[in-house]
Write a protein that holds these residues in place. Structure first.
Motif: not given
Length: 120
Positions: A48-50, A60-62, A94-96, A100-104
């Motif tokens: 997920r990180y690549k 975190c979303s919250n 992308v939320e799990y 949540t993973v994201f692109l900086k």
């Protein structure tokens, strides 16, 4: 995607990281923090990180969820080691469940948070 604020604890020093540094080397700085239960989480390679050959970052979303992963004592010790709490206004994420993973690189904004904003 609709922009969304995401929250994370991150190193300001490229050679450090909670588990991995900026180069992707396993460094486990959390092991240096007394009574930090988060250090025992399994943090092996996760695709997920690549995704798409890009570097995705955990968040975190919250904002309240950060207190689930770190005690205020853990947070203070990590801040002394060069870490900070940040919030990112992300456009690619992308939320799990519980992450949540994201692109900086596509974020619209990054704000450093004070510890009092996390632990109220």
């Amino acid at each position: 995607m609709e922009p969304k604020w995401l929250y994370r604890l991150e190193s300001t020093i490229p050679t450090l990281g909670l588990w991995y540094n900026e180069k992707g080397d396993f460094v486990l700085t959390l092991a240096e923090i007394e009574n930090c239960k988060t250090k025992d989480l399994p943090m092996g390679f996760d695709e997920r990180y690549k995704q798409g050959g890009k570097d995705w970052f955990s968040s975190c979303s919250n904002i309240e969820d950060l207190t689930h992963w770190y005690s205020i004592e853990n947070a203070k010790d990590l801040i002394k080691k060069g870490f900070r709490f940040s919030k990112y206004l992300a456009t690619d994420y992308v939320e799990y469940d519980k992450e949540t993973v994201f692109l900086k690189e596509t974020c619209l904004e990054r704000v450093t948070l004070k510890i009092e904003e996390i632990f109220k």
